[in-house]
Scaffold this motif. Structure first.
Motif, PDB file in Angstrom:
ATOM      1  N   ALA A 333      22.299  69.278   2.039  1.00 35.61           N
ATOM      2  CA  ALA A 333      21.018  68.567   1.970  1.00 35.61           C
ATOM      3  C   ALA A 333      21.076  67.269   2.745  1.00 35.61           C
ATOM      4  N   ARG A 334      21.703  67.299   3.921  1.00 37.76           N
ATOM      5  CA  ARG A 334      21.760  66.091   4.729  1.00 37.76           C
ATOM      6  C   ARG A 334      20.360  65.642   5.124  1.00 37.76           C
ATOM      7  N   ALA A 335      20.176  64.319   5.170  1.00 42.55           N
ATOM      8  CA  ALA A 335      18.844  63.801   5.476  1.00 42.55           C
ATOM      9  C   ALA A 335      18.430  64.178   6.891  1.00 42.55           C
ATOM     10  N   ARG A 336      19.393  64.254   7.812  1.00 40.23           N
ATOM     11  CA  ARG A 336      19.099  64.691   9.171  1.00 40.23           C
ATOM     12  C   ARG A 336      19.961  65.891   9.474  1.00 40.23           C
ATOM     13  N   ARG A 337      19.351  66.943   9.973  1.00 49.49           N
ATOM     14  CA  ARG A 337      20.084  68.181  10.209  1.00 49.49           C
ATOM     15  C   ARG A 337      21.154  68.009  11.290  1.00 49.49           C
ATOM     16  N   ASP A 338      20.968  67.006  12.150  1.00 49.10           N
ATOM     17  CA  ASP A 338      21.933  66.817  13.228  1.00 49.10           C
ATOM     18  C   ASP A 338      23.016  65.811  12.867  1.00 49.10           C
ATOM     19  N   ALA A 339      23.081  65.376  11.598  1.00 48.27           N
ATOM     20  CA  ALA A 339      24.124  64.437  11.190  1.00 48.27           C
ATOM     21  C   ALA A 339      25.490  65.103  11.361  1.00 48.27           C
ATOM     22  N   PRO A 340      26.486  64.396  11.900  1.00 48.12           N
ATOM     23  CA  PRO A 340      27.790  65.018  12.155  1.00 48.12           C
ATOM     24  C   PRO A 340      28.485  65.407  10.858  1.00 48.12           C
ATOM     25  N   ALA A 341      29.122  66.568  10.861  1.00 47.80           N
ATOM     26  CA  ALA A 341      29.885  67.011   9.692  1.00 47.80           C
ATOM     27  C   ALA A 341      31.198  66.242   9.632  1.00 47.80           C
ATOM     28  N   PRO A 342      31.763  66.046   8.434  1.00 51.93           N
ATOM     29  CA  PRO A 342      33.045  65.355   8.327  1.00 51.93           C
ATOM     30  C   PRO A 342      34.133  66.131   9.063  1.00 51.93           C
ATOM     31  N   ALA A 343      35.095  65.395   9.631  1.00 54.54           N
ATOM     32  CA  ALA A 343      36.224  66.059  10.267  1.00 54.54           C
ATOM     33  C   ALA A 343      37.004  66.837   9.217  1.00 54.54           C
ATOM     34  N   ARG A 344      37.476  68.006   9.576  1.00 53.92           N
ATOM     35  CA  ARG A 344      38.220  68.838   8.642  1.00 53.92           C
ATOM     36  C   ARG A 344      39.408  69.463   9.358  1.00 53.92           C
ATOM     37  N   ARG A 345      40.277  70.062   8.573  1.00 56.55           N
ATOM     38  CA  ARG A 345      41.409  70.783   9.141  1.00 56.55           C
ATOM     39  C   ARG A 345      40.897  72.004   9.895  1.00 56.55           C
ATOM     40  N   PRO A 346      41.348  72.239  11.133  1.00 56.12           N
ATOM     41  CA  PRO A 346      40.905  73.444  11.842  1.00 56.12           C
ATOM     42  C   PRO A 346      41.260  74.697  11.055  1.00 56.12           C
ATOM     43  N   ARG A 347      40.371  75.683  11.100  1.00 49.14           N
ATOM     44  CA  ARG A 347      40.619  76.949  10.392  1.00 49.14           C
ATOM     45  C   ARG A 347      41.238  77.929  11.388  1.00 49.14           C
ATOM     46  N   ILE A 348      42.535  78.124  11.270  1.00 51.78           N
ATOM     47  CA  ILE A 348      43.282  78.993  12.172  1.00 51.78           C
ATOM     48  C   ILE A 348      43.728  80.234  11.415  1.00 51.78           C
ATOM     49  N   ASP A 440      38.307  78.824  13.702  1.00 52.31           N
ATOM     50  CA  ASP A 440      38.294  78.041  14.937  1.00 52.31           C
ATOM     51  C   ASP A 440      39.217  78.641  15.987  1.00 52.31           C
ATOM     52  N   GLY A 441      40.239  79.343  15.531  1.00 50.88           N
ATOM     53  CA  GLY A 441      41.200  79.922  16.460  1.00 50.88           C
ATOM     54  C   GLY A 441      42.055  80.944  15.746  1.00 50.88           C
ATOM     55  N   VAL A 442      42.966  81.573  16.503  1.00 52.47           N
ATOM     56  CA  VAL A 442      43.832  82.598  15.922  1.00 52.47           C
ATOM     57  C   VAL A 442      45.194  82.546  16.596  1.00 52.47           C
ATOM     58  N   VAL A 443      46.234  82.737  15.793  1.00 56.70           N
ATOM     59  CA  VAL A 443      47.588  82.905  16.303  1.00 56.70           C
ATOM     60  C   VAL A 443      47.846  84.400  16.394  1.00 56.70           C
ATOM     61  N   VAL A 444      48.061  84.905  17.601  1.00 58.62           N
ATOM     62  CA  VAL A 444      48.305  86.333  17.796  1.00 58.62           C
ATOM     63  C   VAL A 444      49.810  86.566  17.740  1.00 58.62           C
ATOM     64  N   CYS A 445      50.241  87.293  16.716  1.00 59.96           N
ATOM     65  CA  CYS A 445      51.663  87.478  16.425  1.00 59.96           C
ATOM     66  C   CYS A 445      52.060  88.937  16.621  1.00 59.96           C
ATOM     67  N   MET A 461      49.786  75.008  15.285  1.00 56.43           N
ATOM     68  CA  MET A 461      48.510  74.559  14.740  1.00 56.43           C
ATOM     69  C   MET A 461      48.352  73.053  14.882  1.00 56.43           C
ATOM     70  N   ALA A 462      49.451  72.311  14.757  1.00 55.58           N
ATOM     71  CA  ALA A 462      49.377  70.859  14.911  1.00 55.58           C
ATOM     72  C   ALA A 462      49.043  70.477  16.350  1.00 55.58           C
ATOM     73  N   ALA A 463      49.472  71.307  17.307  1.00 53.08           N
ATOM     74  CA  ALA A 463      49.197  71.016  18.715  1.00 53.08           C
ATOM     75  C   ALA A 463      47.761  71.323  19.092  1.00 53.08           C
ATOM     76  N   TYR A 464      47.111  72.196  18.349  1.00 55.57           N
ATOM     77  CA  TYR A 464      45.767  72.674  18.696  1.00 55.57           C
ATOM     78  C   TYR A 464      44.735  71.549  18.610  1.00 55.57           C
ATOM     79  N   ASP A 465      44.054  71.298  19.699  1.00 54.63           N
ATOM     80  CA  ASP A 465      42.956  70.330  19.734  1.00 54.63           C
ATOM     81  C   ASP A 465      42.153  70.582  21.000  1.00 54.63           C
ATOM     82  N   PRO A 466      41.157  71.499  20.949  1.00 50.67           N
ATOM     83  CA  PRO A 466      40.409  71.831  22.168  1.00 50.67           C
ATOM     84  C   PRO A 466      39.672  70.645  22.755  1.00 50.67           C
ATOM     85  N   VAL A 467      39.309  69.658  21.923  1.00 51.09           N
ATOM     86  CA  VAL A 467      38.619  68.477  22.439  1.00 51.09           C
ATOM     87  C   VAL A 467      39.512  67.721  23.422  1.00 51.09           C
TER      88      VAL A 467
END
Length: 541
Positions: A333-348, A440-445, A461-467
Motif C-alpha cells: 500500500a505504498r503511497a506512490r506506486r513508483d516508490a523504490p522497494a527496500p534493498a534485499r538479498r538477491p534471490r539466487i 534474480d539469477g541461477v547457479v547452473v551446477c 552469490m556474494a560476487a553477483y551484482d549486475p548493477v
C-alpha cells in the motif's frame, strides 16, 4: 600495503588496481596477477601496471570485511560472504533495527578505510531486507586497524541487531460524537487491522461508544477483560490536553499517563499510557490514514517488545517531519506506486543438471556411484542445500527413478527431461522453466561435481551484482575457469533458445563486460568426475 606503478617483472602476485582490456580478454581490477597475465600485458606493450602489494601485517579486503561484519552482526541478522571488500547484512526477521549511533560513529572513525552504512535506527525492516553494508575501501587493511574496529563493534555486544516483532492481541476503542459516520469508524478499523497485520499482530476485539469519559473507560475495561495485551483508543475528537476525555478515561480504567504529544508530524497529538503492564495508545487523528505517521513508530517499537518511555518519544524529532514521506506501513500500500522497494538479498536459485547418460563412465551411471560412501548426485545436492541458493531444482533424465530415489528426503524440486538424449540444452530449458518468477539469477551446477562446496556457491552469490557489471560470475582456480557459473536472469531467454549438446559457455565470451572471475579457495570447481579413473582418484582408491 604498497600502492603504485610496478614494473611487469615485479608484478606477479600483486593486485591489479585498474582493469585492462587486452586482445581477447579483460583483466579486471582486483585480480591477483599470474605469470600468464604478465605475459599478456607484456605482449600488449605494457611495461608496468598500477598495483597493490600486500605487506606482512595486512589483511586482504575480503578477510577484513568478513571479520568486521561478524563483529558487527547481532541477533536476527545474517551476512553475505564478502566480495571486493563489501559485506552486506540482512534481516532474518520482520522487526526494527537497533544500534547506538554514537558507537556507529566511533566504528567509522577508526580509519578512513573502514566504512559501515546502516539504515536509520528503529527503522521497520522485513525479513531478507538489507540492513547495512560494510565496505573496506583499499585492497588490504592493516591488521591493527581491523582489531581496533572489531573491538568497538563488540564493545557492549554486537553493534547492530534486529528486534523481531512479536504477536500482540490488540483491542480498539472508537468513540463517536453526533454526526460521526459509521463509514469513518469502519475505515479506521480496516486501516488499523492492516497496520497490526504488517507487524505480526492482530485486532481481536473492537468497542464503539459515545465520546464520554465513563463510556470510553468502560470500553477499555472490556478489552482488558477479553485479554487484549495492547489497547488502542481512537477518539472522535483529538486529545488536546492530559485532562481530556481519552486520558481521563484511561486513568478511570486504572491506567497512568506516560506521555502526551510527540515531535513527529503527522502524529503530534499522540498519548502513551499503561494499565499495569499493558500499553495503551491514544491514537492521533492521522492514524485513520494508512500513510506513515508517528503512531507507526510507537506501534512498531511496542510490537518489537521495547519499552517506550517519555524520553524515547521526545527523542523522535530527528527525522520526525514525515509529511513528505511517501511510504506507507504496508508494502502493498505504498503511497506512490513508483516508490523504490527496500534493498534485499538477491534471490539466487540453483539448477542441478542430473540427466546425462554418463557415457564416459561405461555402463555405470556415474551420478549413482558413491563418493566417500554417498551417491555422487546426493552429495552434490546436499552441498547446494547447505548454501544460500534457493530453491534447488534438479533435472533428471537417464535413470530418472534411480536418481530420484537417492535424492529422497532432500528439499529439492524435481523436474524430468524426457528429451535428455538430445543434449545439455534440453535440460537447461527444463530446469529454467521451473525457476520461480522472482529469481534474480541461477547457479547452473553439474551433477558430477560433488567437490563444489556451499562456500563456493555463497562466494559466487556474494560476487553477483549486475548493477556493477557482475551479471555472470565464473569461478576460477589459479586463474583457470571452472564450474558452476552464476547467471543473471537477463540471460534466461538466451539459454532457453539453445539447442543440441551445448551449454551457455559461449555467452561468457559474448558478454565479457558483464563477467566477473571469482577466485576460489580450493580446486573443487575444476573437478568433474566423468571417468572410472577420476572416480578412483576422488575416493583415494
Amino acid at each position: 600495503m604498497i600502492f603504485g606503478a610496478v614494473p611487469l617483472h615485479e608484478a606477479e602476485g600483486a593486485i591489479l588496481a585498474h582493469s585492462h582490456r587486452l586482445s581477447g580478454r579483460t583483466l579486471k581490477k582486483g585480480r591477483i596477477l599470474t605469470a600468464q597475465d604478465i605475459d599478456d600485458l607484456r605482449q600488449a606493450s605494457h611495461e608496468s601496471v598500477i598495483c597493490a602489494r600486500i605487506e606482512p601485517d595486512d589483511m586482504l579486503e575480503d578477510d577484513a570485511a568478513n571479520l568486521l561484519a561478524g563483529a558487527v552482526c547481532g541477533a536476527n541478522l545474517s551476512r553475505a560472504v564478502a566480495f571486493t571488500g563489501r559485506c552486506n547484512l540482512f534481516a532474518e526477521a520482520d522487526g526494527i533495527v537497533l544500534y547506538d549511533p554514537n558507537r556507529l560513529d566511533g566504528f567509522n572513525q577508526v580509519d578512513e578505510a573502514v566504512t559501515l552504512g546502516v539504515v536509520p535506527p528503529y527503522q521497520h525492516v522485513g525479513k531478507g531486507q538489507m540492513v547495512a553494508t560494510l565496505k573496506i575501501i583499499p585492497f588490504a587493511l592493516p591488521a591493527t586497524v581491523t582489531r581496533i574496529a572489531a573491538a568497538i563493534a563488540q564493545s557492549g555486544g554486537s553493534l547492530i541487531r534486529v528486534a523481531p516483532f512479536g504477536p500482540r492481541a490488540a483491542g480498539l476503542v472508537q468513540s463517536r460524537l453526533a454526526g460521526t459516520k459509521d463509514s469513518v469508524l469502519d475505515s479506521t478499523r480496516t486501516v488499523t487491522e492492516a497496520r497490526l497485520e504488517a507487524i505480526g499482530s492482530s485486532l481481536v476485539h473492537e468497542v464503539r461508544c459515545e465520546h464520554e469519559t465513563a463510556r470510553v473507560s468502560r470500553g477499555i475495561s472490556q478489552l482488558r477483560e477479553r485479554g487484549a495485551d495492547l489497547v488502542l483508543v481512537s477518539g472522535a475528537s483529538a486529545v488536546v490536553d492530559r485532562r481530556d476525555v481519552v486520558p481521563a478515561a484511561i486513568e478511570q480504567a486504572g491506567g497512568r499517563i506516560l506521555h502526551f504529544g510527540m515531535p513527529v508530524d503527522p502524529g503530534n497529538l499522540m498519548l502513551i499510557a499503561a494499565i499495569d503492564d499493558v500499553p495503551v495508545i491514544g491514537m492521533p487523528g492521522c492514524a485513520r490514514s494508512p500513510r506513515l505517521n508517528g503512531f507507526d513508530w510507537v506501534l512498531q517499537r511496542i510490537a518489537a517488545g521495547l519499552d517506550v518511555r517519555a524520553n524515547d518519544i521526545m527523542g523522535m524529532g530527528a527525522g520526525g517531519l514525515l509529511k513528505d514521506v511517501s511510504a506507507r506501513p504496508l508494502p502493498r500500500a505504498r503511497a506512490r506506486r513508483d516508490a523504490p522497494a527496500p534493498a534485499r538479498r538477491p534471490r539466487i536459485a540453483a539448477l542441478l543438471l542430473a540427466a546425462g547418460q554418463s557415457r564416459r563412465m561405461g555402463s555405470r551411471n556415474k551420478l549413482l556411484a558413491d563418493v566417500d560412501g554417498v551417491p555422487m548426485i546426493r552429495r552434490t545436492a546436499e552441498n547446494l542445500l547447505s548454501s544460500a541458493a534457493r530453491p534447488v531444482v534438479v533435472v533428471t533424465g537417464h535413470q530418472a527413478k534411480e536418481t530420484q530415489r537417492v535424492l529422497d528426503g532432500l528439499n529439492v524440486i524435481m523436474v524430468h527431461n524426457p528429451s535428455h538424449a538430445t543434449g545439455l540444452s534440453s535440460s537447461l530449458k527444463a530446469g529454467l522453466g521451473k525457476l520461480p518468477d522472482d529469481a534474480d539469477g541461477v547457479v547452473v551446477c553439474l551433477g558430477d561435481m560433488p567437490l563444489v562446496t556451499d562456500t563456493t556457491i555463497n562466494r559466487l552469490m556474494a560476487a553477483y551484482d549486475p548493477v556493477e557489471g557482475r551479471a555472470i560470475c565464473v569461478p576460477t582456480w589459479k586463474g583457470k575457469r571452472g564450474n558452476p557459473v552464476l547467471w543473471d536472469r537477463q540471460f534466461f531467454g538466451d539459454m532457453a533458445e539453445l539447442s543440441g549438446d551445448v551449454g551457455a559457455r559461449h555467452l561468457i565470451g559474448t558478454h565479457g563486460e558483464l563477467v566477473v572471475e571469482v577466485e576460489m579457495k580450493d580446486d573443487g570447481v575444476m573437478v568433474d568426475i566423468d571417468t572410472p579413473e577420476a572416480l578412483a582418484r576422488v575416493n583415494g582408491t
